[in-house]
Scaffold this active site. Structure first.
Site, PDB file in Angstrom:
ATOM      1  N   GLY A 198       2.292   2.087  -3.054  1.00  9.98           N
ATOM      2  CA  GLY A 198       1.186   3.045  -3.737  1.00  9.98           C
ATOM      3  C   GLY A 198       1.132   1.786  -5.392  1.00  9.98           C
ATOM      4  O   GLY A 198       1.182   0.369  -5.078  1.00  9.98           O
ATOM      5  N   GLN A 219       0.438  -1.202  -0.087  1.00 10.84           N
ATOM      6  CA  GLN A 219       0.369   0.123  -0.069  1.00 10.84           C
ATOM      7  C   GLN A 219       0.587   1.334   0.531  1.00 10.84           C
ATOM      8  O   GLN A 219       0.261   2.307  -0.410  1.00 10.84           O
ATOM      9  CB  GLN A 219      -1.068   0.253   1.515  1.00 10.84           C
ATOM     10  N   ILE A 220       1.934   1.212   0.747  1.00  8.79           N
ATOM     11  CA  ILE A 220       2.999   2.645   0.715  1.00  8.79           C
ATOM     12  C   ILE A 220       3.618   2.084  -0.225  1.00  8.79           C
ATOM     13  O   ILE A 220       3.439   3.927  -0.969  1.00  8.79           O
ATOM     14  CB  ILE A 220       3.516   2.004   2.119  1.00  8.79           C
ATOM     15  N   GLU A 261      -0.408 -25.364   5.351  1.00  7.35           N
ATOM     16  CA  GLU A 261       0.184 -26.375   6.889  1.00  7.35           C
ATOM     17  C   GLU A 261      -1.354 -25.098   7.838  1.00  7.35           C
ATOM     18  O   GLU A 261      -0.722 -25.173   9.058  1.00  7.35           O
ATOM     19  CB  GLU A 261       0.794 -25.153   7.742  1.00  7.35           C
ATOM     20  N   GLY A 262      -2.319 -25.760   7.300  1.00  6.48           N
ATOM     21  CA  GLY A 262      -3.633 -24.895   8.046  1.00  6.48           C
ATOM     22  C   GLY A 262      -3.777 -23.964   7.850  1.00  6.48           C
ATOM     23  O   GLY A 262      -3.178 -23.014   7.830  1.00  6.48           O
ATOM     24  N   THR A 263      -5.100 -23.604   6.921  1.00  5.64           N
ATOM     25  CA  THR A 263      -5.739 -22.603   6.738  1.00  5.64           C
ATOM     26  C   THR A 263      -5.804 -21.248   7.979  1.00  5.64           C
ATOM     27  O   THR A 263      -5.709 -22.294   9.211  1.00  5.64           O
ATOM     28  CB  THR A 263      -6.205 -22.145   5.711  1.00  5.64           C
ATOM     29  N   GLN A 293      -8.942 -19.474   8.271  1.00  4.39           N
ATOM     30  CA  GLN A 293     -10.232 -20.134   8.758  1.00  4.39           C
ATOM     31  C   GLN A 293     -10.159 -21.431   9.570  1.00  4.39           C
ATOM     32  O   GLN A 293     -10.798 -21.387  10.380  1.00  4.39           O
ATOM     33  CB  GLN A 293     -10.827 -20.146   7.844  1.00  4.39           C
TER      34      GLN A 293
HETATM   35  C1  LIG Z   1       2.896 -23.338  -1.907  1.00  5.81           C
HETATM   36  C2  LIG Z   1       2.182 -24.160  -1.680  1.00  5.81           C
HETATM   37  C3  LIG Z   1       2.564 -25.652  -0.893  1.00  5.81           C
HETATM   38  C4  LIG Z   1       2.356 -26.604  -0.106  1.00  5.81           C
HETATM   39  N1  LIG Z   1       2.660 -27.584  -0.339  1.00  5.81           N
HETATM   40  C5  LIG Z   1       1.940 -29.092   0.340  1.00  5.81           C
HETATM   41  C6  LIG Z   1       2.779 -29.900   0.676  1.00  5.81           C
HETATM   42  O1  LIG Z   1       4.482 -30.298   1.066  1.00  5.81           O
HETATM   43  N2  LIG Z   1       1.645 -31.165   1.938  1.00  5.81           N
HETATM   44  C7  LIG Z   1       0.328 -30.800   1.242  1.00  5.81           C
HETATM   45  O2  LIG Z   1      -0.091 -32.046   1.285  1.00  5.81           O
HETATM   46  N3  LIG Z   1       0.034 -30.007   1.101  1.00  5.81           N
HETATM   47  C8  LIG Z   1       0.716 -28.658   0.491  1.00  5.81           C
HETATM   48  N4  LIG Z   1      -0.330 -27.404   0.317  1.00  5.81           N
HETATM   49  C9  LIG Z   1      -0.893 -27.524   0.424  1.00  5.81           C
HETATM   50  C10 LIG Z   1      -2.082 -26.928   1.337  1.00  5.81           C
HETATM   51  O3  LIG Z   1      -1.875 -27.929   2.593  1.00  5.81           O
HETATM   52  C11 LIG Z   1      -3.672 -27.339   1.041  1.00  5.81           C
HETATM   53  O4  LIG Z   1      -3.885 -26.101  -0.324  1.00  5.81           O
HETATM   54  C12 LIG Z   1      -4.351 -25.619   2.097  1.00  5.81           C
HETATM   55  O5  LIG Z   1      -4.777 -27.090   3.458  1.00  5.81           O
HETATM   56  C13 LIG Z   1      -5.673 -25.426   1.734  1.00  5.81           C
HETATM   57  O6  LIG Z   1      -6.108 -26.294   1.103  1.00  5.81           O
HETATM   58  P1  LIG Z   1      -7.006 -25.884  -0.519  1.00  5.81           P
HETATM   59  O7  LIG Z   1      -5.924 -25.390  -0.882  1.00  5.81           O
HETATM   60  O8  LIG Z   1      -7.720 -27.259  -1.038  1.00  5.81           O
HETATM   61  O9  LIG Z   1      -8.422 -25.213   0.164  1.00  5.81           O
HETATM   62  P2  LIG Z   1      -9.515 -25.402   0.160  1.00  5.81           P
HETATM   63  O10 LIG Z   1      -9.988 -26.646   1.620  1.00  5.81           O
HETATM   64  O11 LIG Z   1     -11.101 -25.881  -1.200  1.00  5.81           O
HETATM   65  O12 LIG Z   1     -10.193 -23.882   1.495  1.00  5.81           O
HETATM   66  C14 LIG Z   1     -10.376 -23.086   0.438  1.00  5.81           C
HETATM   67  C15 LIG Z   1     -10.623 -22.016   0.976  1.00  5.81           C
HETATM   68  O13 LIG Z   1     -11.478 -21.953   2.341  1.00  5.81           O
HETATM   69  C16 LIG Z   1     -11.536 -22.108   4.071  1.00  5.81           C
HETATM   70  N5  LIG Z   1     -12.244 -23.117   4.422  1.00  5.81           N
HETATM   71  C17 LIG Z   1     -12.419 -24.286   4.539  1.00  5.81           C
HETATM   72  N6  LIG Z   1     -12.784 -25.203   4.855  1.00  5.81           N
HETATM   73  C18 LIG Z   1     -13.790 -24.512   5.482  1.00  5.81           C
HETATM   74  C19 LIG Z   1     -14.133 -24.140   6.792  1.00  5.81           C
HETATM   75  N7  LIG Z   1     -14.732 -25.424   6.931  1.00  5.81           N
HETATM   76  N8  LIG Z   1     -14.298 -23.548   7.462  1.00  5.81           N
HETATM   77  C20 LIG Z   1     -14.499 -21.789   7.338  1.00  5.81           C
HETATM   78  N9  LIG Z   1     -13.517 -21.772   6.138  1.00  5.81           N
HETATM   79  C21 LIG Z   1     -13.317 -22.727   5.463  1.00  5.81           C
HETATM   80  C22 LIG Z   1      -9.447 -21.998   3.579  1.00  5.81           C
HETATM   81  O14 LIG Z   1      -9.312 -21.363   4.956  1.00  5.81           O
HETATM   82  C23 LIG Z   1     -10.282 -21.465   2.713  1.00  5.81           C
HETATM   83  O15 LIG Z   1      -9.533 -20.277   2.643  1.00  5.81           O
HETATM   84  C24 LIG Z   1       0.520 -26.472  -0.663  1.00  5.81           C
HETATM   85  C25 LIG Z   1       0.536 -25.667  -1.082  1.00  5.81           C
HETATM   86  C26 LIG Z   1       0.849 -23.959  -1.902  1.00  5.81           C
HETATM   87  C27 LIG Z   1      -0.058 -23.431  -2.290  1.00  5.81           C
END
Ligand SMILES: Cc1cc2nc3c(=O)[nH]c(=O)nc-3n(C[C@H](O)[C@H](O)[C@H](O)COP(=O)(O)OP(=O)(O)OC[C@H]3O[C@@H](n4cnc5c(N)ncnc54)[C@H](O)[C@@H]3O)c2cc1C
Length: 81
Positions: free
Chosen positions: A37, A34-35, A61-63, A65
């Site tokens: 631009g 943002q800074i 490693e766990g989103t 959410q």
């Molecule tokens: C650079 C990179 C490296 C990776 N490396 C690995 C790896 O080494 N090993 C491996 O196993 N995986 C790997 N992954 C996969 C990664 O673990 C998944 O992308 C991640 O777990 C999210 O799953 P998804 O992309 O299917 O998203 P989704 O599960 O489809 O989720 C999409 C969105 O919906 C939200 N969401 C889903 N369910 C819920 C809920 N019940 N409540 C609220 N929100 C929800 C999520 O938070 C997210 O914002 C990698 C991904 C990337 C980008």
């Protein structure tokens, strides 16, 4: 440290550490973009690369959410004890 001690709270501590550091990193990187631009969002800008590098930590490693849901469950469980 709590994991080495075998404490049941170690999972919660790990979740909290990952959640806090990843969300703070995204906030800092977004502020940097943002800074700068319009120059900050270009493909050649280093700050957009920092933003993407930070943002992916909110997904792998766990989103964020899912971590919020789990931290909420831990908090509710702790309040019942
Ligand atoms: C650079 C990179 C490296 C990776 N490396 C690995 C790896 O080494 N090993 C491996 O196993 N995986 C790997 N992954 C996969 C990664 O673990 C998944 O992308 C991640 O777990 C999210 O799953 P998804 O992309 O299917 O998203 P989704 O599960 O489809 O989720 C999409 C969105 O919906 C939200 N969401 C889903 N369910 C819920 C809920 N019940 N409540 C609220 N929100 C929800 C999520 O938070 C997210 O914002 C990698 C991904 C990337 C980008």
């Amino acid at each position: 440290v709590s994991k080495e001690r075998g404490e049941t709270e170690s999972v919660n501590h790990t979740l909290l550490a990952k959640y806090r550091t990843s969300t703070i990193a995204v906030k800092a990187a977004a502020d940097a973009v943002q800074i700068h631009g319009a120059q900050g969002i270009g493909a050649e800008a280093s700050v957009q690369r920092h933003y993407r590098d930070a943002k992916v930590m909110e997904i792998i490693e766990g989103t964020t959410q899912i971590q919020q849901t789990m931290l909420g469950q831990f908090a509710v469980r702790a309040a019942r004890l």
